[in-house]
Design a protein around this motif. Structure first.
Motif: not given
Length: 314
Positions: A274-280, A309-314
């Motif tokens: 969730t944090t990585a997505v929000a930052l994206a 790694r977990i890659v955000a797609r935001g």
């Protein structure tokens, strides 16, 4: 899942092992949706992301909350000793003790504290539960107004009606559903866009106003919003001026000092991306989040070392 967007991929040794679907919305300071992924107008249960609005309701109802006390009312603390002591102080000021808390007994989320209590042969307790700060604030508001104290979690209680009113005003929409949160408090469903609008309202409120007091308390005392090493706490430290509050089942809201805000809901309930997505999403809106770059890198481990790694797609 055609109704949801791919928010993140879990890549292990070059192989896409898992995919997180969900929705995310990013608002510019005017409230316009610059980024809309998935079902941003469908209702979600905000879970603990709603705590800043509940704290605001307690404050406007007359509870004496400021500084760390207001921050812990808006937070999900990790049950460390300094959190419990502050909860005790709030209750003491209103002639109450831990026995008045109606949240369920729990072990603290902070592992060293939990192991220390186990070594002491202690049991789970209500004051260690991550919502006890919010519950102490609700009890304070009830006492301050002469409202029924034991029934403070009833959806029809004057305080909970105040919570609903405050939440709907900030979100700019009516609650879509009324549920019971994990701590027993009423929970008001909002669209993801409404949730982003509500947290945005805290940071853009006039200096000194009640909503701004909540935002300022969280920003000044992030250790009471989470705790030692907690991701919300550390994210706010990495992004000065930001308000961040996660909730169970994959919910997160972040609002920057500029007024840009984002709300995320991962439909499988996992919070790991969730944090990585929000930052994206914030990056996509042109926001500078470089000081929080460490939170965009979520390692996938194999044998105790990063293999993906977990890659955000935001």
């Amino acid at each position: 899942m055609p109704d949801y967007a791919v928010l993140a991929e879990v890549i292990r040794s070059g192989f896409v092992e898992s995919v997180h679907y969900g929705s995310a919305v990013g608002l510019d300071p005017s409230g316009r949706a610059e980024v809309a992924l998935g079902q941003v107008d469908a209702p979600v249960l905000p879970r603990s992301s709603a705590k800043p609005f509940q704290a605001l309701a307690c404050l406007t109802a007359g509870a004496a909350l400021a500084g760390p006390r207001l921050a812990i009312a808006a937070g999900s603390h990790t049950g460390e000793d300094f959190h419990v002591e502050l909860v005790r102080e709030i209750l003491d000021d209103y002639g109450l003790d831990f026995g008045a808390l109606a949240c369920p007994p729990s072990w603290p989320e902070d592992s060293p504290t939990m192991y220390g209590l186990i070594r002491q042969s202690a049991d789970p307790s209500r004051e260690r539960m991550n919502c006890s700060g919010k519950h102490a604030a609700m009890l304070a508001a009830a006492v301050a107004n002469g409202w029924d104290v034991p029934g403070y979690l009833s959806a029809g209680h004057p305080l909970q009606l105040q919570v609903r009113s405050v939440t709907e005003e900030l979100a700019g929409e009516k609650a879509a559903h009324v549920a019971v949160d994990g701590c027993g408090a009423p929970l008001f469903g909002l669209s993801l866009t409404g949730l982003a609008r509500a947290v945005q309202g805290l940071v853009l409120a006039a200096p000194g106003s009640a909503p701004r007091q909540v935002a300022d308390a969280m920003r000044a005392h992030p250790e009471y919003v989470g705790g030692t090493g907690h991701q919300n706490t550390e994210l706010m430290r990495a992004l000065p001026g930001a308000v961040a509050k996660g909730g169970a089942e994959g919910v997160l809201v972040v609002a920057l000092e500029s007024g840009h805000s984002v709300a995320v809901k991962v439909i499988d309930g996992s919070p790991r991306a969730t944090t990585a997505v929000a930052l994206a999403v914030l990056r996509r809106m042109g926001c500078d989040v470089t000081t929080a770059a460490a939170f965009e890198q979520v390692d996938v481990l194999g044998g105790g070392v990063p293999v993906g790694r977990i890659v955000a797609r935001g």
